[in-house]
Scaffold this active site. Structure first.
Site, mmCIF file in Angstrom:
data_model
loop_
_atom_site.group_PDB
_atom_site.id
_atom_site.type_symbol
_atom_site.label_atom_id
_atom_site.label_comp_id
_atom_site.label_asym_id
_atom_site.label_seq_id
_atom_site.Cartn_x
_atom_site.Cartn_y
_atom_site.Cartn_z
ATOM 1 N N GLY A 217 1.011 -1.130 -0.002
ATOM 2 C CA GLY A 217 0.066 0.082 -0.008
ATOM 3 C C GLY A 217 0.811 1.259 -0.021
ATOM 4 N N TYR A 218 0.265 2.213 -0.525
ATOM 5 C CA TYR A 218 1.059 3.687 -0.687
ATOM 6 C C TYR A 218 0.714 4.564 0.304
ATOM 7 C CZ TYR A 218 3.268 1.317 -4.356
ATOM 8 O OH TYR A 218 4.313 0.403 -5.275
ATOM 9 N N ILE A 219 1.432 5.201 1.182
ATOM 10 C CA ILE A 219 1.027 6.289 2.074
ATOM 11 C C ILE A 219 1.367 7.543 1.316
ATOM 12 C CG2 ILE A 219 1.988 7.596 4.052
ATOM 13 C CD1 ILE A 219 2.684 4.777 5.147
#
Length: 156
Positions: free
Chosen positions: A30-32
């Protein structure tokens, strides 16, 4: 300071399917942040997890910092801070003295198979296995961070 030099290629599905390959690892990431100048990613690979920060690509190179983090913290980061995510199975294939990482995507990116090779320099010579197709290193739509926002299923 870490520098990643990586080239990315599409994979010929028919040849790939016939290839004898080791077991793959299920990855969830996942990408912050998916800012084009920097990405911040959390990745879980079975029982291990990493926080990775990558800079903007210049050619096939970019800054990369990667740190192993506790699995429970990675799960919390994904649950509470991830703005987008994807899943894939990664295969590590040895060929002509190099290791190719081949990602078989699932979910909204099902049908996409991408191979990456890390190099010591951008000019380093390497042999392409017969299952490698066109190079997509400089095509941003194949960046994992972009695949979370503009998935392969919507390309057609």
């Amino acid at each position: 300071m870490g520098i990643e030099i990586e080239r990315k290629f599409l994979v010929q599905h028919e040849v790939w399917e016939q290839l004898d390959k080791p077991a793959g690892k299920q990855l969830k990431q996942g990408y912050i942040s998916t800012d084009p100048t920097k990405t911040i990613r959390v990745r879980i690979a079975e029982t291990k997890a990493w926080l990775t920060i990558k800079g903007i690509s210049v050619g096939a190179s970019r800054l990369e910092f990667e740190y192993e983090i506790p699995l429970i913290e990675a799960e919390e980061l994904l649950d509470n801070f991830s703005e987008s995510s994807l899943e894939k199975i990664r295969y590590e294939i040895k060929s002509a003295g190099k290791v190719w990482e081949v990602d078989v995507f699932s979910g909204d990116n099902h049908g996409l198979i991408v191979a990456e090779i890390e190099l010591s320099t951008e000019e380093e010579y390497f042999e392409k296995p017969d299952w490698i197709a066109e190079e997509v290193t400089h095509d941003k739509k194949y960046y994992n961070s972009n695949l979370t926002k503009h998935p392969f299923k919507n390309w057609k």
